[in-house]
Write a protein that holds these residues in place. Sequence first.
Motif, PDB file in Angstrom:
ATOM      1  N   ARG A   9       0.851  -1.188   0.000  1.00  0.00           N
ATOM      2  CA  ARG A   9       0.000   0.000   0.000  1.00  0.00           C
ATOM      3  C   ARG A   9       0.881   1.230   0.000  1.00  0.00           C
ATOM      4  NH1 ARG A   9      -5.715  -0.006  -0.350  1.00  0.00           N
ATOM      5  NH2 ARG A   9      -6.399  -2.065   0.283  1.00  0.00           N
ATOM      6  N   SER A  11       0.942   5.798  -0.239  1.00  0.00           N
ATOM      7  CA  SER A  11       0.146   6.993   0.025  1.00  0.00           C
ATOM      8  C   SER A  11       0.138   7.974  -1.149  1.00  0.00           C
ATOM      9  CB  SER A  11       0.647   7.700   1.287  1.00  0.00           C
ATOM     10  OG  SER A  11       2.009   8.025   1.159  1.00  0.00           O
ATOM     11  N   ASP A  12       1.068   7.822  -2.097  1.00  0.00           N
ATOM     12  CA  ASP A  12       1.121   8.683  -3.280  1.00  0.00           C
ATOM     13  C   ASP A  12       1.658   7.831  -4.428  1.00  0.00           C
ATOM     14  OD1 ASP A  12       2.067  10.415  -5.347  1.00  0.00           O
ATOM     15  OD2 ASP A  12       2.246  12.055  -3.917  1.00  0.00           O
ATOM     16  N   TYR A  55      -2.915   2.092  -4.275  1.00  0.00           N
ATOM     17  CA  TYR A  55      -3.293   3.350  -3.642  1.00  0.00           C
ATOM     18  C   TYR A  55      -4.805   3.429  -3.511  1.00  0.00           C
ATOM     19  CZ  TYR A  55      -4.571   8.191  -3.020  1.00  0.00           C
ATOM     20  OH  TYR A  55      -5.146   9.341  -2.552  1.00  0.00           O
ATOM     21  N   GLU A  58      -8.860   6.269   0.841  1.00  0.00           N
ATOM     22  CA  GLU A  58      -9.448   5.979   2.156  1.00  0.00           C
ATOM     23  C   GLU A  58      -8.479   5.247   3.086  1.00  0.00           C
ATOM     24  OE1 GLU A  58     -11.227   4.358  -0.652  1.00  0.00           O
ATOM     25  OE2 GLU A  58     -12.017   6.356  -1.049  1.00  0.00           O
ATOM     26  N   PHE A  59      -7.376   4.737   2.554  1.00  0.00           N
ATOM     27  CA  PHE A  59      -6.461   3.909   3.337  1.00  0.00           C
ATOM     28  C   PHE A  59      -5.265   4.737   3.777  1.00  0.00           C
ATOM     29  CE2 PHE A  59      -3.162   0.804   4.141  1.00  0.00           C
ATOM     30  CZ  PHE A  59      -3.844  -0.235   4.737  1.00  0.00           C
ATOM     31  N   LYS A  60      -5.031   4.821   5.081  1.00  0.00           N
ATOM     32  CA  LYS A  60      -3.845   5.510   5.612  1.00  0.00           C
ATOM     33  C   LYS A  60      -2.734   4.484   5.774  1.00  0.00           C
ATOM     34  CE  LYS A  60      -2.281   8.221   9.479  1.00  0.00           C
ATOM     35  NZ  LYS A  60      -1.765   9.418   9.387  1.00  0.00           N
ATOM     36  N   VAL A  61      -1.620   4.734   5.129  1.00  0.00           N
ATOM     37  CA  VAL A  61      -0.489   3.800   5.165  1.00  0.00           C
ATOM     38  C   VAL A  61       0.239   3.965   6.491  1.00  0.00           C
ATOM     39  CG1 VAL A  61       1.656   3.081   4.060  1.00  0.00           C
ATOM     40  CG2 VAL A  61      -0.270   3.845   2.659  1.00  0.00           C
ATOM     41  N   GLU A  62       0.149   2.955   7.339  1.00  0.00           N
ATOM     42  CA  GLU A  62       0.846   2.913   8.626  1.00  0.00           C
ATOM     43  C   GLU A  62       1.240   1.471   8.907  1.00  0.00           C
ATOM     44  OE1 GLU A  62      -1.021   6.314  11.476  1.00  0.00           O
ATOM     45  OE2 GLU A  62      -2.154   4.455  11.319  1.00  0.00           O
ATOM     46  N   ASP A 115       7.051   5.732   1.617  1.00  0.00           N
ATOM     47  CA  ASP A 115       6.155   5.333   2.704  1.00  0.00           C
ATOM     48  C   ASP A 115       6.875   4.631   3.848  1.00  0.00           C
ATOM     49  OD1 ASP A 115       3.394   6.136   1.939  1.00  0.00           O
ATOM     50  OD2 ASP A 115       3.901   4.987   0.155  1.00  0.00           O
TER      51      ASP A 115
END
Length: 125
Positions: A9, A11-12, A55, A58-62, A115
């Motif tokens: 996953r 984020s950009d 990508y 709605e999904f925050k990459v953590e 990320d």
Amino acid sequence: MKFLHTRIRVSDLDNTIDFYQKLGFELRDRKDSPQGNKLAFLEIPGAEHFLELCYSPEFKVEFPEDLMHTCVGVEDVIAYCDKLENDGIEIWPGNWREKFADPANRQMAFVTDPDGYEVEILPIP
């Protein structure tokens, strides 16, 4: 049986594609999944395994530090790391040039993608 791909996953999507292209990956395809994810498929020429970037707004990459990493093998680790540094990518350990100058040390380096995923760099045996 074959190991076909790894999905991560991001984020950009465009920024991450650019990063992996600097590492030598080529963009094979981009598409939207039926679930609404934006996907990019990257490969290293000649390799069977590919990297799928996913990508979704709605999904925050953590993820926890050091959860996973990928690894690329190159003919000349020093020349490859020089190229990456010239492209603005930080190599670690920071003293890799001094470390690699000692033949007793293994040539192994890392870079970190946008990320936080680590990419290990090793010589091809």
